[in-house]
Design a protein around this motif. Structure first.
Motif, PDB file in Angstrom:
ATOM      1  N   LEU A 309       0.852  -1.190   0.000  1.00 15.90           N
ATOM      2  CA  LEU A 309       0.000   0.000   0.000  1.00 15.90           C
ATOM      3  C   LEU A 309       0.886   1.237   0.000  1.00 15.90           C
ATOM      4  O   LEU A 309       1.736   1.406   0.874  1.00 15.90           O
ATOM      5  N   VAL A 310       0.643   2.103  -0.980  1.00 15.24           N
ATOM      6  CA  VAL A 310       1.378   3.356  -1.102  1.00 15.24           C
ATOM      7  C   VAL A 310       0.421   4.503  -0.815  1.00 15.24           C
ATOM      8  O   VAL A 310      -0.645   4.593  -1.425  1.00 15.24           O
ATOM      9  N   VAL A 311       0.799   5.373   0.089  1.00 16.77           N
ATOM     10  CA  VAL A 311      -0.013   6.540   0.447  1.00 16.77           C
ATOM     11  C   VAL A 311       0.874   7.772   0.372  1.00 16.77           C
ATOM     12  O   VAL A 311       1.881   7.868   1.079  1.00 16.77           O
ATOM     13  N   GLY A 312       0.515   8.702  -0.513  1.00 18.08           N
ATOM     14  CA  GLY A 312       1.284   9.932  -0.636  1.00 18.08           C
ATOM     15  C   GLY A 312       2.733   9.703  -0.973  1.00 18.08           C
ATOM     16  O   GLY A 312       3.605  10.426  -0.503  1.00 18.08           O
ATOM     17  N   GLY A 313       3.005   8.681  -1.786  1.00 17.42           N
ATOM     18  CA  GLY A 313       4.375   8.401  -2.215  1.00 17.42           C
ATOM     19  C   GLY A 313       5.178   7.538  -1.269  1.00 17.42           C
ATOM     20  O   GLY A 313       6.336   7.221  -1.557  1.00 17.42           O
ATOM     21  N   GLN A 314       4.593   7.121  -0.142  1.00 18.81           N
ATOM     22  CA  GLN A 314       5.300   6.299   0.835  1.00 18.81           C
ATOM     23  C   GLN A 314       4.648   4.930   0.957  1.00 18.81           C
ATOM     24  O   GLN A 314       3.418   4.825   1.010  1.00 18.81           O
ATOM     25  N   VAL A 315       5.451   3.887   1.033  1.00 14.24           N
ATOM     26  CA  VAL A 315       4.923   2.547   1.294  1.00 14.24           C
ATOM     27  C   VAL A 315       4.619   2.453   2.782  1.00 14.24           C
ATOM     28  O   VAL A 315       5.506   2.643   3.623  1.00 14.24           O
ATOM     29  N   VAL A 316       3.367   2.162   3.118  1.00 14.59           N
ATOM     30  CA  VAL A 316       2.962   2.164   4.528  1.00 14.59           C
ATOM     31  C   VAL A 316       2.576   0.782   5.040  1.00 14.59           C
ATOM     32  O   VAL A 316       2.424   0.585   6.245  1.00 14.59           O
ATOM     33  N   ALA A 317       2.403  -0.182   4.141  1.00 18.52           N
ATOM     34  CA  ALA A 317       2.029  -1.527   4.588  1.00 18.52           C
ATOM     35  C   ALA A 317       2.291  -2.516   3.461  1.00 18.52           C
ATOM     36  O   ALA A 317       2.290  -2.158   2.281  1.00 18.52           O
ATOM     37  N   ALA A 318       2.496  -3.773   3.845  1.00 18.30           N
ATOM     38  CA  ALA A 318       2.695  -4.836   2.871  1.00 18.30           C
ATOM     39  C   ALA A 318       2.137  -6.141   3.415  1.00 18.30           C
ATOM     40  O   ALA A 318       2.231  -6.413   4.615  1.00 18.30           O
ATOM     41  N   ALA A 319       1.535  -6.918   2.533  1.00 20.19           N
ATOM     42  CA  ALA A 319       0.998  -8.229   2.906  1.00 20.19           C
ATOM     43  C   ALA A 319       1.464  -9.254   1.889  1.00 20.19           C
ATOM     44  O   ALA A 319       1.575  -8.966   0.689  1.00 20.19           O
ATOM     45  N   ARG A 320       1.728 -10.464   2.352  1.00 19.81           N
ATOM     46  CA  ARG A 320       2.228 -11.543   1.503  1.00 19.81           C
ATOM     47  C   ARG A 320       1.141 -12.602   1.349  1.00 19.81           C
ATOM     48  O   ARG A 320       0.397 -12.911   2.281  1.00 19.81           O
ATOM     49  N   GLY A 321       1.085 -13.172   0.168  1.00 18.93           N
ATOM     50  CA  GLY A 321       0.151 -14.251  -0.083  1.00 18.93           C
ATOM     51  C   GLY A 321       0.795 -15.614   0.154  1.00 18.93           C
ATOM     52  O   GLY A 321       1.985 -15.731   0.429  1.00 18.93           O
TER      53      GLY A 321
END
Length: 738
Positions: A309-321
């Motif tokens: 998840l990118v918000v305002g140019g910054q990666v703020v979260a990530a999830a793996r499948g």
């Protein structure tokens, strides 16, 4: 025991804003207990045991006792059924996933009639919970069977139908934590954050900064890929297939294995991975073709799917499948194995509250294709110990935010910027997100607008991420709460004149003012509606208007009782009087307000919502309003005709501000300093000369209230004086208080 007659629900009223009960919306219910007025809980044999068997968690309710088990203590000692219904409804809301802690039940002047209120984030959900709670209570009283789980399901279904989705709710909750107000603009997830000219809008995880062009690019996966490739972001090689045979030709040109997917699909629908045979590619083409306008054939990237998840140019979260597999036992079908080994996971379900989806094999063409490639169907029985692949990367819900390599974060952020999205969900495939994509051969496969947040809010594994807060921090600077100045004016006499005078002074001070009062709805100096607008709906329209950067809103006691206030907090709250309200507003009897003590609880609402940096303006000649001063979270400015009143003297002695009349002019005093201001007598003569029917309601105290409110808004004494000199009373007839 003879069967008891139903409790009658006489009136149900949704109070949409701050009210005499609480700061937040509530459902107010008028109850007639009938014969049950003579049967409190301790006089109904076995009632408490039956109720706590139906709703065991009632033990957690503190009630007035103030500790766990407090409500059960009240049941055993004896409490009336209106109070019991309040707790039953609250518990049903808790069980359905809308936690609710506030409720009150109070008797009225009518024998056996009570007013019950409980916190209600959504009116329809609250009404459903009330209906279910009423039925449950009567069944318990009469020792009849009642299906509590079914009732909870009905409330939860109403919640799913009517309330905000989890992504939007998380953003709104983060806004509330920052004291940013919100207004729901439709029955879905379109929400206004803030008021007037300082508002922002979201639609789930899209904002009013989300470009329609960027959304269009993101929907076109082939165009997305070409733009990303042009700036050096790794993407899989691929091309558009015209038909099934062409798809195989593309696969041979690219090199096996490949992926076949729709060019403009979403949520992974129609995407088939790791294809190595012609018949598989042709079958996958048909599936993809049903989900999009074009079909893409791409090189297959080994690894697991990740959503960042990118918000305002910054990666703020990530999830793996992760892959979903079952192990055969030689007796069960594939469907049975999925039901026992996968779908029994409590994290799986069919609603948005579950981080993982329940798998319905017959409805998922991609799963069916993968089974076919393994020589299986859903009714096939795999041999014992055989591992069967059910779904590839279908469970992107394992948090891995802390593992992201900086170079991966840079590539993902760049991808969102290239597409032009302020908020984006970026899908990439890699074997290890803690390593650069150049080392793992990973690639970005999609960029999505309006990404879902649930995987980050409620991951199947790992820590939840504060993505709602990240979006709010993107939309609002640290010192911005999205609020415009709101001046609320409450009382029974001349409040519309106070409101008009304050709006005029704000206009002269350079504000684009919206005014809702008894004599109409105004934008600036233009009256856009001449009907009575001292009500919740008209005021709300002003708060939604992007052209307004300050509002003045008149509130009567009746409007507060009917709807609550239209705003959650205000910069300035004015209460002009208590006298005459009961006789002048006969509609208050409808709300069982029959004495000054009851009226006080209504009118204090205006002062309860004053911001800590705001000001309460109160008439010092009214003792009850002087008492109300202690309720203000902010400063207090007192006003009165007589500047020698003890209340004003004591207030000034503490350094407080006051406004009073001296020699026909308003005096603005703080501590021992005094400044002569507006010519009050001159304005009153102009009102009289205008022949306005409202002139009878305008006196010096009304003008002083407006002066005090303007001063509270930091308008200078010089501008207040000039504004009063230039205000032109109109000849409109007086409007009776609503």
């Amino acid at each position: 025991m003879s069967k008891k007659e139903d409790i009658k629900l006489l009136r149900i009223n949704y109070l949409r804003g701050p009210n005499m009960w609480t700061y937040r919306p509530v459902l107010e219910v008028w109850l007639d207990l009938g014969e049950l007025e003579d049967f409190p809980s301790n006089k109904l044999d076995g009632f408490t045991a039956r109720l706590t068997t139906a709703l065991p968690a009632l033990i957690e309710h503190h009630c007035g006792v103030g500790e766990r088990g407090g409500f059960l203590q009240r049941l055993e000692e004896g409490t009336w059924m209106g109070h019991v219904l309040e707790h039953v409804v609250i518990e049903l809301l808790n069980l359905s996933g809308m936690p609710t802690g506030f409720g009150q039940t109070r008797s009225t002047s009518q024998h056996g009639v009570y007013r019950m209120v409980f916190r209600a984030r959504d009116e329809q959900v609250a009404r459903q919970a009330l209906a279910e709670g009423h039925a449950l209570l009567m069944a318990t009283i009469n020792s009849e069977a009642f299906d509590v789980p079914a009732a909870v399901t009905r409330v939860r279904d109403k919640l799913d139908d009517c309330y905000l989705g989890p992504s939007t709710a998380a953003i709104v909750a983060a806004a509330t934590d920052r004291r940013i107000p919100h207004i729901r603009l439709n029955d879905g997830n379109l929400v206004q954050l803030g008021h007037g000219a300082r508002q922002r809008r979201i639609w789930t995880a899209e904002t009013d900064n989300t470009s329609a062009i960027a959304e269009g690019i993101a929907r076109d996966k082939d165009l997305t890929k070409s733009l990303l490739k042009s700036v050096g972001v790794p993407v899989p090689e691929g091309s558009v297939a015209k038909n099934a045979e062409h798809a195989w030709d593309c696969a041979e040109d690219i090199g096996l294995p490949v992926v076949v997917k729709p060019s403009d699909g979403n949520h992974g629908r129609g995407v088939t991975l790791d294809l190595r045979k012609k018949e598989d590619v042709i079958a996958a083409f048909k599936v993809a073709d049903a989900h999009g306008s074009e079909v893409l054939v791409e090189s297959y990237i080994p690894g697991l799917e990740h959503r960042l998840l990118v918000v305002g140019g910054q990666v703020v979260a990530a999830a793996r499948g992760e892959e979903a597999r079952v192990v055969g036992d030689g007796k069960s079908t594939v469907q049975q194995l999925v039901d026992t080994q996968i779908n029994t996971d409590p994290r799986r379900g069919t609603t948005e509250e579950f981080p993982l989806n329940r798998l319905t094999l017959a409805e998922d063409e991609v799963i069916l294709l993968d089974l076919e490639r393994q020589g299986l169907a859903i009714d096939a029985v795999p041999e014992a110990d055989r591992r069967v692949l059910i779904q590839r990367n279908g469970n992107v819900s394992n948090d891995c935010t802390a593992d992201i390599h900086p170079e991966v974060a840079h590539a993902v952020s760049l991808a969102a910027r290239v597409i032009g999205l302020d908020i984006a969900g970026v899908d990439l495939v890699t074997t290890d997100i803690s390593k650069p994509l150049s080392e793992t051969g990973g690639a970005i496969v999609e960029v999505n607008a309006g990404p879902g947040l649930l995987m980050h809010l409620k991951p199947a594994a790992g820590a939840p991420q504060p993505v709602g807060q990240a979006i709010i921090d993107h939309l609002f600077a640290d010192d911005d709460n999205g609020r415009i100045p709101v001046v609320g004016v409450a009382g029974s006499r001349g409040t519309h004149t106070v409101s008009r005078l304050v709006a005029w002074l704000l206009h002269l001070n350079g504000r684009h003012v919206g005014l809702a009062c008894r004599v109409g709805l105004f934008l600036g100096t233009r009256r856009v509606e001449s009907r009575d607008s001292a009500n919740w709906d008209a005021a709300h329209r002003l708060l939604m208007n992007r052209g307004v950067d300050a509002t003045v809103i008149e509130n009567s006691a009746a409007s507060i009782l009917k709807d609550g206030l239209a705003y959650d907090r205000c910069q300035v709250g004015v209460v002009t009087d208590m006298d005459g309200s009961l006789s002048g507003l006969p509609g208050l009897a409808h709300y069982d307000v029959q004495d000054e003590a009851q009226l006080y609880k209504v009118m204090r609402t205006q002062i309860d919502v004053v911001l800590s940096e705001g000001v309460a303006v109160l008439h010092a000649a009214v003792p009850a309003l002087v008492e109300m001063a202690e309720l203000s979270d902010g400063e207090v400015v007192l006003y009165a005709l007589d500047g020698t009143l003890p209340a004003i003297h004591e207030h000034r002695a503490k350094g407080g501000r006051a406004v009073f009349l001296q020699g026909g002019a308003a005096v603005l005093a703080q501590g021992q300093s005094e400044t002569s201001g507006a010519n009050v007598e001159s304005l009153l003569k102009r009102f009289a000369a205008a022949g306005s029917g409202a002139a009878a309601e305008v006196d010096a105290a009304i003008v002083l209230a407006a002066v005090a409110a303007a001063w509270a808004m930091n308008i200078s004494p010089e501008l207040i004086s000039a504004g009063m000199d230039t205000f032109v009373p109109d000849a409109a007839p007086a409007v009776a208080a609503a």
